[in-house]
Design a protein around this motif. Sequence first.
Motif, PDB file in Angstrom:
ATOM      1  N   PRO A 239      13.119   2.374   0.469  1.00  0.00           N
ATOM      2  CA  PRO A 239      12.890   3.232   1.605  1.00  0.00           C
ATOM      3  C   PRO A 239      11.848   2.501   2.392  1.00  0.00           C
ATOM      4  CG  PRO A 239      11.846   3.993  -0.369  1.00  0.00           C
ATOM      5  CD  PRO A 239      12.835   2.906  -0.812  1.00  0.00           C
ATOM      6  N   GLY A 240      12.068   2.558   3.820  1.00  0.00           N
ATOM      7  CA  GLY A 240      10.724   2.208   4.733  1.00  0.00           C
ATOM      8  C   GLY A 240      10.367   3.097   5.572  1.00  0.00           C
ATOM      9  N   ALA A 241       9.895   2.972   6.788  1.00  0.00           N
ATOM     10  CA  ALA A 241       9.196   4.017   7.605  1.00  0.00           C
ATOM     11  C   ALA A 241      10.149   5.000   8.249  1.00  0.00           C
ATOM     12  CB  ALA A 241       8.520   3.393   8.587  1.00  0.00           C
TER      13      ALA A 241
ATOM     14  N   MET B 145      11.411   6.230  -3.660  1.00  0.00           N
ATOM     15  CA  MET B 145      12.034   5.186  -4.156  1.00  0.00           C
ATOM     16  C   MET B 145      12.975   5.650  -5.353  1.00  0.00           C
ATOM     17  SD  MET B 145      10.880   2.200  -3.766  1.00  0.00           S
ATOM     18  CE  MET B 145       9.126   1.911  -3.592  1.00  0.00           C
TER      19      MET B 145
ATOM     20  N   LEU C 253      -3.913   8.888   0.602  1.00  0.00           N
ATOM     21  CA  LEU C 253      -3.036   7.561   0.179  1.00  0.00           C
ATOM     22  C   LEU C 253      -2.336   8.146  -0.865  1.00  0.00           C
ATOM     23  CD1 LEU C 253      -2.613   4.840   0.230  1.00  0.00           C
ATOM     24  CD2 LEU C 253      -4.660   4.386  -1.186  1.00  0.00           C
TER      25      LEU C 253
ATOM     26  N   ASN D 270       6.249   8.394  -1.274  1.00  0.00           N
ATOM     27  CA  ASN D 270       7.075   7.080  -1.835  1.00  0.00           C
ATOM     28  C   ASN D 270       7.626   6.710  -2.921  1.00  0.00           C
ATOM     29  OD1 ASN D 270       7.352   4.279   0.093  1.00  0.00           O
ATOM     30  ND2 ASN D 270       6.777   3.403  -1.794  1.00  0.00           N
TER      31      ASN D 270
ATOM     32  N   SER E 146       6.397   0.631   4.052  1.00  0.00           N
ATOM     33  CA  SER E 146       5.704   1.136   5.405  1.00  0.00           C
ATOM     34  C   SER E 146       4.531   0.558   6.003  1.00  0.00           C
ATOM     35  CB  SER E 146       5.888   2.691   5.217  1.00  0.00           C
ATOM     36  OG  SER E 146       7.025   3.360   4.779  1.00  0.00           O
TER      37      SER E 146
ATOM     38  N   THR F 185       0.744  -1.178  -0.091  1.00  0.00           N
ATOM     39  CA  THR F 185       0.219   0.033   0.049  1.00  0.00           C
ATOM     40  C   THR F 185       0.686   1.178  -0.172  1.00  0.00           C
ATOM     41  OG1 THR F 185      -1.496  -1.248   1.192  1.00  0.00           O
ATOM     42  CG2 THR F 185      -1.989   1.092   1.153  1.00  0.00           C
ATOM     43  N   ILE F 186       1.773   1.335   0.915  1.00  0.00           N
ATOM     44  CA  ILE F 186       2.779   2.227   0.878  1.00  0.00           C
ATOM     45  C   ILE F 186       4.022   1.893   1.052  1.00  0.00           C
ATOM     46  CG2 ILE F 186       3.433   4.579   2.159  1.00  0.00           C
ATOM     47  CD1 ILE F 186       0.288   4.525   3.274  1.00  0.00           C
ATOM     48  N   GLY F 187       4.626   1.400   0.013  1.00  0.00           N
ATOM     49  CA  GLY F 187       5.961   0.995  -0.107  1.00  0.00           C
ATOM     50  C   GLY F 187       6.259  -0.133   0.984  1.00  0.00           C
TER      51      GLY F 187
END
Lengths: 200, 222
Positions: free
Chosen positions: B207-209, B196, B185, B192, A67, A63-65
């Motif tokens: 990339p993550g959080a 990326m 969203l 994102n 994360s 949904t969001i990379g």
Amino acid sequence: MGCSSSLPANSTGGLGNINNENSATDSKNLKVKLVLLGDSGVGKSCIVLRFVRGQFDPTSKVTIGASFLSQTLALEDSTTVKFEIWDTAGQERYAALAPLYYRGAGAAIVVYDITSAESFNKAQYWVKELQRHGSQDMIMALVGNKADLHEKRTVSSQEAQEHADMNNMFFVETSAKTADNINQLFEEIAKRLPRPTPLS
Amino acid sequence: KQPADPNRRVPPPPDPATMEGGADAFGSSTAPLAWHDFLERMRQPSAAEFVKSIKGFIMTFSNREPDPERDSAAVQEFLENMEGAFRAHTPWAGSSEEELESAGEGLEKYVMTKLYNRVFASVPEDVKSDEELFEKISLLQQFIHPENLDIKPEYQNETSWLLAQKELQKINMYKAPRDKLACILNCCKVINNLLMNASHMSHDNPPGADEFLPVLIYVTIK
């Protein structure tokens, strides 16, 4: 360093899958919210992406990379577990947001980097925090990532294993780079999840 | 379901200028077809009872004193009951789960759009706390820099973040909860994608959080 940069092949966008109930749907199809905690740079997102990529399964949804995503895992006993995986920001200044993430979580993965004693200290902090404020029956895993860099190791497996035992967690060393133990990690969590008791 | 591109943005929003009055008041950022299908079925004679209950609910609700806690429970309960009724009666009887879900979405959108003025900023305390938040964020805007939020230099890209800010600003053009959610969203997807690309350029991990959350916070403040 870390994991390769390709993305999971199968993914579906949309809003339909935002859902954070901690409850299972029935005894054969479980659903669980899973949260990843750990210092920034230990490879939390790599672990998730590696897991999702390894499944070759059209049900994974990004949904969001990295994360927020979900992935269904099929176990040998024909149960399926749908993980809703929430990655958290590991920087110190965002620590106060963590409760928003682990609230209602049925499982938590606390990650450190085996080459960084600092990240292991941070992991111990998260374990303490989860013990104190997390839900009682949360399944917790302590994960030493970057196991492929063993020549630079500063955290011994024995020390980590003891810490895990003391806190009623299971411990595993993984490498998101080589995929070592990644599936095992999620399968072990899936197996340990409480099964709903049938009404009879 | 068709597998779709995760980076796809939900269909373009209508011009906000046309959103008052008429069918355009329900300007949509999500699934316009499902929405039309909902209206179409509601026009069928067999839906007359549904139309009556919905209008009745909106009427009763509008005439009551605002009370956020109770209001929210009342809307949820009404939606739930109606969705149950959809399942059992024409024109929805025998529909697939997916169709029922989109009927529920349609209903929520209809009800919330009609009640918008009654449920948003309807009590003085809400208005006051909105204003206070607005003031605080305005102050933050003046001095906050990406490094304050631990955004790594290779991920700093204020010009491209404007795109994400624009997506987020659209939230005020919509009345239905799902449409508002879609704006958030879309904002997240823009961020994102930017991250990326940046991680490709610098051969960094995807990339993550760690990377995402700080940028989302920065974009929200700006």
